[in-house]
Write a protein that holds these residues in place. Sequence first.
Motif, short mmCIF file in Angstrom:
data_model
loop_
_atom_site.label_atom_id
_atom_site.label_comp_id
_atom_site.label_asym_id
_atom_site.label_seq_id
_atom_site.Cartn_x
_atom_site.Cartn_y
_atom_site.Cartn_z
N GLU A 1 0.87 -1.32 -0.07
CA GLU A 1 0.00 0.22 0.10
C GLU A 1 0.62 1.53 0.54
OE1 GLU A 1 -3.35 -0.57 2.13
OE2 GLU A 1 -3.81 1.48 2.95
N TYR A 2 0.49 1.87 -0.47
CA TYR A 2 1.53 3.99 -0.88
C TYR A 2 -0.01 5.07 -0.49
CZ TYR A 2 3.43 0.99 -3.93
OH TYR A 2 4.35 0.27 -4.99
N HIS B 1 -4.53 2.02 -7.77
CA HIS B 1 -5.89 2.01 -7.47
C HIS B 1 -5.94 2.70 -5.81
CE1 HIS B 1 -9.73 0.90 -7.64
NE2 HIS B 1 -9.78 0.37 -6.30
N LEU B 2 -6.69 3.38 -6.43
CA LEU B 2 -7.19 4.38 -5.39
C LEU B 2 -7.73 3.75 -4.35
CD1 LEU B 2 -6.70 6.92 -4.35
CD2 LEU B 2 -8.55 8.53 -4.89
N VAL B 3 -7.66 3.61 -3.44
CA VAL B 3 -8.84 2.65 -2.37
C VAL B 3 -9.19 3.94 -1.23
CG1 VAL B 3 -8.01 0.86 -2.69
CG2 VAL B 3 -6.64 2.24 -0.74
N ARG C 1 -4.79 12.36 3.03
CA ARG C 1 -4.31 11.24 2.83
C ARG C 1 -4.98 11.43 1.28
NH1 ARG C 1 -4.86 7.54 7.39
NH2 ARG C 1 -6.73 7.58 6.63
N LEU C 2 -3.96 9.95 -0.01
CA LEU C 2 -4.90 9.25 -0.71
C LEU C 2 -3.74 7.74 -0.99
CD1 LEU C 2 -4.00 11.71 -4.09
CD2 LEU C 2 -6.01 11.43 -2.23
N THR C 3 -4.78 6.86 -0.65
CA THR C 3 -4.22 5.25 -0.02
C THR C 3 -4.49 4.89 -1.81
OG1 THR C 3 -4.76 6.54 2.21
CG2 THR C 3 -4.29 3.45 1.31
N TYR C 4 -3.35 4.52 -1.97
CA TYR C 4 -3.89 3.11 -3.35
C TYR C 4 -2.87 2.28 -3.12
CZ TYR C 4 -3.90 7.74 -6.23
OH TYR C 4 -3.83 9.05 -6.63
N VAL C 5 -3.11 1.09 -4.01
CA VAL C 5 -2.79 0.07 -3.87
C VAL C 5 -2.67 -0.74 -5.02
CG1 VAL C 5 -3.70 -1.20 -1.85
CG2 VAL C 5 -4.96 -1.21 -4.30
N PRO C 6 -1.44 -1.65 -5.23
CA PRO C 6 -1.29 -2.38 -6.67
C PRO C 6 -2.57 -2.53 -7.27
CG PRO C 6 -0.12 -2.47 -5.59
CD PRO C 6 -0.55 -2.80 -4.46
N ALA C 7 -2.71 -2.27 -8.87
CA ALA C 7 -3.82 -2.10 -9.57
C ALA C 7 -3.65 -3.70 -10.06
CB ALA C 7 -3.72 -1.39 -10.95
#
Length: 206
Positions: free
Chosen positions: A162-163, A187-189, A200-206
């Motif tokens: 997660e980023y 992918h924005l979650v 805060r923007l939270t992303y995971v690998p798509a």
Amino acid sequence: MRRTGSVSTSPQRGVGSRYSEERGREIYSVARLVYGLSQSLDGYVDHMKLGPPAPAAFRHFIGLVRGATGLIYGRRTYEIMRYWDEDLPDWDAEDREFAVMWRSQPKWVVSRSLKSVGPNSTLVADDFEKVIRRLKAELAGEIQVAGPVLAQSLTEAGLIDEYRLYLRPVVFGGGQPFFAGPRPPLHLVASDLIADDVIRLTYVPA
């Protein structure tokens, strides 16, 4: 480093986990690596230019460090964070609270140039990918990652789960980017207002 650090939040379902419908809760079989840092709106990381976070954001970071399983740093970020190793006379109660939480966390420092590290820290000089894969397999919860170059290496190894991008309302126009190199799509979650002017923007690998 004054009132900045690596960050994390509660886990997202489906990322590094399996879900038990019978128990109605997530079960994490391995630890999750989360890379998060504060940055400018144009994507650059610079502790000195960003300055200390707002009080509400700092309280958020205190809670995140308290809930972490451990911390993984590159050399430069670790040397900045060693600011918290010893109390300073001008600290307030929240500075001291953060320092206590930070010192209590196990830390792994990835560096070939350092010869030693401070208390509650382990130097990882060789085969860091193997070491971190073992940590993920043996531990549970979230392990926070800080340092753009280290995070890029872990991204290339497929180890970042997660980023988390903490956006501050400044524009630098250049410097050390949050992403040290290209990476596959994300992918924005989640998108959260953490404090006034901090998103805060939270992303995971798509």
